[in-house]
Each structure stands twice: as C-alpha cells, then as structure tokens.
Design an enzyme around this catalytic site. Structure first.
Site, PDB file in Angstrom:
ATOM      1  CG  ASP A 141      -2.023   0.992   1.163  1.00  0.00           C
ATOM      2  OD1 ASP A 141      -2.461   1.323   0.051  1.00  0.00           O
ATOM      3  OD2 ASP A 141      -2.472   1.443   2.230  1.00  0.00           O
ATOM      4  CG  HIS A 180      -4.149  10.694   2.087  1.00  0.00           C
ATOM      5  ND1 HIS A 180      -5.197  10.628   2.989  1.00  0.00           N
ATOM      6  CD2 HIS A 180      -3.285   9.699   2.461  1.00  0.00           C
ATOM      7  CE1 HIS A 180      -4.992   9.645   3.845  1.00  0.00           C
ATOM      8  NE2 HIS A 180      -3.841   9.070   3.549  1.00  0.00           N
ATOM      9  CD  GLU A 240      -6.200   4.708   4.181  1.00  0.00           C
ATOM     10  OE1 GLU A 240      -5.490   3.877   3.569  1.00  0.00           O
ATOM     11  OE2 GLU A 240      -5.728   5.561   4.955  1.00  0.00           O
ATOM     12  CD  GLU A 248      -5.453   2.820  -0.458  1.00  0.00           C
ATOM     13  OE1 GLU A 248      -4.598   2.153  -1.094  1.00  0.00           O
ATOM     14  OE2 GLU A 248      -5.388   3.016   0.774  1.00  0.00           O
ATOM     15  CG  ASP A 253      -5.861  -0.257   3.091  1.00  0.00           C
ATOM     16  OD1 ASP A 253      -5.970  -1.483   3.268  1.00  0.00           O
ATOM     17  OD2 ASP A 253      -4.930   0.414   3.571  1.00  0.00           O
ATOM     18  NE  ARG A 259      -8.072   6.746   8.866  1.00  0.00           N
ATOM     19  CZ  ARG A 259      -7.287   6.520   7.823  1.00  0.00           C
ATOM     20  NH1 ARG A 259      -6.042   6.079   7.998  1.00  0.00           N
ATOM     21  NH2 ARG A 259      -7.732   6.695   6.598  1.00  0.00           N
ATOM     22  CD  GLN A 311      -3.262   4.564  10.342  1.00  0.00           C
ATOM     23  OE1 GLN A 311      -4.459   4.642  10.117  1.00  0.00           O
ATOM     24  NE2 GLN A 311      -2.346   4.872   9.446  1.00  0.00           N
ATOM     25  CE  LYS A 371      -3.793   2.075   6.992  1.00  0.00           C
ATOM     26  NZ  LYS A 371      -4.461   2.897   5.978  1.00  0.00           N
ATOM     27  CB  THR A 417      -7.527  -4.683   1.915  1.00  0.00           C
ATOM     28  OG1 THR A 417      -6.648  -4.301   2.979  1.00  0.00           O
ATOM     29  CG2 THR A 417      -7.315  -3.763   0.724  1.00  0.00           C
ATOM     30  CD  GLU A 434      -7.264  13.110   3.275  1.00  0.00           C
ATOM     31  OE1 GLU A 434      -6.927  14.032   2.535  1.00  0.00           O
ATOM     32  OE2 GLU A 434      -7.367  11.929   2.891  1.00  0.00           O
TER      33      GLU A 434
END
Lengths: 405, 405
Positions: free
Chosen positions: A119, A126, A192, A194, A226, A230, A233, A246, A250, A351
């Site tokens: 990844d 971002h 996420e 992606e 993904d 948070r 993390q 994570k 996925t 975000e």
C-alpha cells in the site's frame, strides 16, 4: 475507427468494447470461471474456450485470473483483440451468444489470488492533510515524501472481494489524554478510497522493473477500499507503521480493467519538484484520469480525482522493485488514499471530518464522523476510454457489521 | 523415560529423538519430499509412507510442509509418536533403514510456502538500543512498546531458504548531513538474528486466536535472518515503517522444530510491567530458553538469548489476530531482533557497532561495522530438549554478493 458490438450495450454502462474487464464469476451449482463484462452481461471465457472460439491454456476454467495474468502481454493483447472481433462481427453472434450470461445471474468473486500486498501513500493532498492532523507543529510532508513513493506491506490474506461484510475490528487504542490504553471495538473505523494495480508477469530476483516495463508486468487495475481503524493506528503505528489498524480487511472490486483499456485515460501527472532520482524518471505520461466516487449508504461523500496523484503507478512499481525484490503473479499495489485539493475530494473520513472534529453532512442530511455499524460504503469509478467512450471501473462495496469483542 | 534410537546419533548433534524437526529435501534428479532430521540423516517420510509405515494424506510427497502443517495438532502428535516408535524399536530397523539418507547427500529447501509474513520487535534490549541510537533525546522505548508487541508486515515473496546468496540491495539513502538523497548500494547492510514461528492450522476470519490456543495453530519454529539495509531504512521509514530496507530478503532455516520438541525449553519470560491487557495475559510460561549464535565468516559475533524476549510467541499470535485477521497455513511470524542485556548478546550490527561508531572486532581480529561483500553470516541455535537432551535448531546462512546497480 469506432466499433460497435452486436451485444446490446447501454452507452452509459461503461462496459462497452473499450473496457472488457476481467473477473471471476460463479453460478449456483457451478464452479467459478473467468469472464469479461460486456454491457449487462458477463461473457463466459471458459465456455468460449471449450467451443474453441478463443485460445486458452488453462487460463479460463479457473477460480482466479492468476494463470491468465501470468501469460503475459502478448496473450493479453491477443485475447482482447479476439474478444473485440467476436463481439463486433455479427456473424459470430450464433456461436458467442450462448456464452453471454446476465450479470444479475452471477456472483462476482475475488478476481485474483493475492501474492504480496503493498500500500502506497502517493496523494500529496492526502499526505499533507494527514500530516496537518497528526503533526500540526511540523511540516505536513516529511522530508522523504517528494523523493520516493512511501509505502509499506499490508496483509495479503485479508484482501477480500467486494461485498464481504466488514466486522468492526477490536484492538488497543489510547487517546493522548488517556492514562493507559484500553481494548475494545475501534471507535474510528474509516475507509480509504484507493486504486490498485496487479502484477501478472513475475520478475526475476535482483532485477528492478523500470518505469518503462510497467506494461510488460502489470495486468490491470482495480478499485480498493483499505479499511482503517484510526484509533488503533494512532496508538500502534510508531515506529514500524500500520499493523492491526489495517490488517483486518482490504476490499477489491471484481472487475480488473486491463492496462490497455486505460490508455485513453493517461495524462500528465502533477509536476514533480524536486525532480526524482533517475530510476523514478519518465517522459511518458502515466497519470490516470480516473474519477472516483465514495458513497456512504448511497449518498455521495466525496469525489476523489486520481489525476491528482503525485506518484504514478509505474513509479510505484519501479520503486518497489529497485532493491531487487521480485514480482510474483498476484502482487497487488494500492495507491494509498486518493484525495484532491478540494474538501469534497478527500478519500477518507479522517480527512473529510478532520479526525472527527468536523462532522460530514451527507446529501440526505445524515452526518458522520467515522463509520457506524450498518453503514454501507461503495467506491465506484470511471475513466475516459477509447473512441470517446467512458469506461466503468465497477465498484467495491462493504457493509460494517458490529464488533464481536 | 529416556528412549534411545537405533540410529547412530552423536549426543552432541542435537538431532536426537527429542528433536525430530521437519524439512523438505531434494536429491539430484528427484522431486522434493518431506523429511525429518535424525542424527546425520534425513528420514524420508514420503518413502516411509509409500511403504505404509506411517499415515499420510498427501502430506509427505510434497515440496512444502504446508499440507502437513494444515493437518493439525492431532496429526502432528500422532506422526511424532509413530516416528519415535519406528526409530526406537530396533525391530523396525530393516524396514526403516532404507529410508535414511545421509544429510550430506541432500539439498535442504525452503520448508514451507509463506502466506503472510509478520515481523515483530519484541526484544526490550533491542528496542531500547535502537531507540537510544535513533532518538538519543527521548525515551528509548516509545509509549506503546510495553502495551503491545509492535510489529509490521514484511514481504512474503522474498522469504528465501538458508543458503540463498544475498545481493546487496540498492536504494535511496540520505544521511542527515546530505543535502539530497542519493541512489546506490546500501552502505549499511545488516543482519537481524530472529526466531520465527509458522502457523499450520488456519483460523476463521473474525476469530481471535487466544494465547491458550497457540499450540492448536502453530506448527513449529525456525531461525530467521531478516536482512536489513539500515541507511535505506533510516530514510524511508517515516511515517509508515520499513519497506525496501527489508523487502529484498529474509532467510529461514531449513528445519522446522515442532512446538512439542520445545516444551522442555519453556521458561518464565521476563516480568511484564505494566501488566498487559487481558487478551495478552497468560499464566503459562511461554518464554523459550533458546540460545543463538551469530557468526560472521565462521567467527562468533554475538550470542543472543531468546530467553530475554519481552513478548512471547503466544502473545504475538494473540495480538496479530485480535482484530479478526485470520491465520493461513504458512503464515510466518518472526520475533524481531533477539538481543540480550550484554553487548555480546546483541543480534544485529546496528547495535553491536552502535550504528557504525564502534567497530566490532571478531575473534580472529577482523573488524566490521556493517556487512562487506563476500561475508557469510550464519545464525545457529540450540535449546533444552526432553530427557536432558540438547536440541539443535539448525542454522540459517547466507553470503553477501555485490550490488548490481
């Protein structure tokens, strides 16, 4: 030359002759097979091969694309040309039509067996936003960011097909104000948005894959979610990066869009300053003008533009192999969260809500900070195709289930 | 009860009945098979099975241990008991002896196909030293370190069998004093002496594997050298952890020592303060009194004690799955560098030379800061076995070849 299929393809479907993405499908009581999307149908390639209408070397009566992905660019091009021929020349209709199955009648499976999963973190918008959120005092971008595509290895064993329910993960988290960490369901479950590419042709150990060899190794592109916890993390991530935040899930989209289908989507990427080291340089435009949409419960939450990505896919591949690490068939490389410069172009809730400080209001008035149990997240995408057509990248979706801890 | 084999086993070999490690071997012109080490021999399990001397379900005429590893603890125990019987009761000698092959006549291969590869960071001495080297101002241990076994995913596709030459990787590096990064061969190629365990029995998605279920899932242990490019690591590693600095090569030893063989090596691990969260707690002693030796060109460079590891293997497994990530057969979990409190117990050159500031003098007077081309690194290990015996963990070795960039 514009070609038209005898298959009834709605112009807006994005699944015309310019696309022809590969996937793996199953029907009740039958083993999985490889198919290609055309209009509202899946074209059964194993069936075509059994009738000797296309070349096959054990590629299509298979439950993954891996064997075909390993066959290489000549085989990919030849099959694409032959399928185009079969679907264009109406004289083929009697033979081909029996192998068209309404997509509503099939289940789409995970398209390939993942070897390793990498990844990246290649959106400047971002990475800048994340830097501002977590390191408000310092430079938002760390010193290495514009010199190399930062990335890390994820868990290949938890790459799931679109539609797989996502159980809210449990784990350790500790807010700065907490005296000690606690254990429980993640309170900051995020997405996420992606884009990923998958390697078909292996490379030899010790041999870097230069930017110019991208199309010799890479089979195609998928959409990726993904999923990220948070709070987990933030607590676990130093000094060795994300792990359990994570590795629970996925999701990937079912249709692998061939690199050849995206030639018309290629554009110049954002200017790179400072100029990257020679092994990352190229004059070929490898930005991709893919338009993504993130939906939460059917409501559009963001429209991230892949065209804004700072590091391109061939640069990511060149970087990931420059130390001699070989490619295997099924290696999946995801872009990292796709975010654009505008607020409504951000590809994750971290975000979009500024780490939960600014709730996101969806078009129907509902608000979110992070994901709630029962939320369904769908990422979909389109791209310019040949002949002015629009290509549909399909979608990757998943619904959040309650934690079990 | 002490049992003695009719096979001539040198008491010092560490390959007596108490060990019986599994591996995969090949002979010129023959396909790979599964074998067990006994004395100076490999016992050909596919041959035993063909003669119906042991139970087999496609496990042993195989080029990996994966099928047998997936068979589960009952199968592992039954086979171990049966092999012990065959090798103890002299009446079996006529039937079994034809399946003993001098180990000098075989090539040992990578014992299992790696699914995902996770690397931990579980030595307090190692983590403390690294913290002192790279963050001399702050606390050497980050706040999360004593609350969870820090870890990250590595590259499964570059886990190589012992003996594979290690080509010095190329990559980006930038010393703090450099104005810009440069590209070239790593100037700080290092070793990491580690111990790994490999999962045999998968777990279900969403189901954490508690500390108490370690033996139901884990097949055995290997020695690991997690080769590392320290200059690449220092530049690339923020904020998402190691990537190319590790992904070029990880070497594993050929003999997988069953968990059952290490029961006599179990000891109380170092006290854990603060007490870990409940999912990481256990009253069972799961420290392992393994003694490692690191040799550079045959000279002992360090003797790291695995007994000093802060986080135990079952705690690592419980942590890695607590978010619901399932185990697959072949998942490899490495401990992170094994270092003890003494200087000559450090498991990597980064620590042994304090990031190159204090050259290491080997017994023959040669000095090293980091590895030089042509250096051969060997990690070997032993452990207490049943009946007062000593168990040999075998060795993992590799020779550094010059970079090709």
């Amino acid at each position: 030359m514009t070609t038209v299929s005898w298959v009834d393809v709605n112009d807006d479907s994005g699944f015309g002759l310019e696309n022809l993405p590969y996937g793996v499908f199953s029907r009740p009581g039958k083993v999985p097979r490889v198919g290609v999307a055309i209009g509202a149908y899946v074209l059964d390639l194993a069936g075509l091969a059994a009738d000797r209408l296309i070349e096959d070397h054990g590629w299509f009566a298979a439950d993954t694309l891996n064997a075909f992905m390993a066959a290489g660019r000549d085989a990919w091009q030849a099959n694409r040309a032959r399928l185009t021929e079969l679907l264009t020349d109406r004289s083929n209709r009697p033979q081909v039509h029996p192998h068209l199955i309404p997509r509503a009648d099939v289940e789409l499976l995970r398209p390939f067996r993942v070897a390793d999963y990498v990844d990246f973190y290649s959106s400047e918008h971002h990475a800048t936003n994340v830097g501002r959120i977590f390191r408000p005092q310092g430079d938002p971008l760390l010193p290495n960011w514009k010199h190399l595509p930062v990335g890390y290895h994820g868990r290949a064993g938890t790459v799931y097909p679109s539609g797989t329910p996502i159980v809210r993960p449990c784990g350790q988290r500790k807010a700065p104000a907490d005296a000690a960490p606690s254990f429980g369901p993640s309170l900051k479950l995020d997405i996420e948005a992606e884009v990923g590419f998958v390697a078909g042709v292996p490379s030899a150990p010790g041999q870097a894959v230069p930017v110019s060899a991208f199309r010799d190794h890479v089979f195609g592109f998928v959409l990726v979610n993904d999923w990220s916890a948070r709070d987990v993390q933030a607590w676990e991530g130093q000094p060795l990066g994300p792990f359990l935040s994570k590795s629970f899930a996925t999701s990937v989209s079912p249709w692998v869009v061939p690199v050849a289908a995206l030639e018309a989507a290629r554009i110049a990427p954002p200017a790179q300053d400072p100029a990257p080291l020679p092994y990352l340089r190229t004059d070929e435009p490898w930005g991709l003008d893919l338009s993504l949409e993130v939906l939460i419960n059917g409501q559009v939450a963001a429209r991230p533009p892949f065209s804004a990505m700072y590091w391109t896919s061939p640069q990511q591949l060149a970087h990931a192999t420059v130390n001699g690490a070989p490619l295997r068939t099924g290696d999946l490389f995801a872009s990292g969260t796709v975010s654009g410069p505008e607020r409504d172009q951000r590809g994750c809730l971290l975000e979009l809500t500024w780490n939960g400080e600014e709730p996101l209001e969806l078009p129907d008035g509902t608000k979110r900070v992070f994901l709630e149990d029962g939320d369904t997240v769908t990422i979909r995408g389109t791209a310019p195709g040949a002949n002015g057509a629009r290509i549909n990248l399909g979608e990757v979706t998943g619904t959040v289930r309650p934690a079990t801890c």
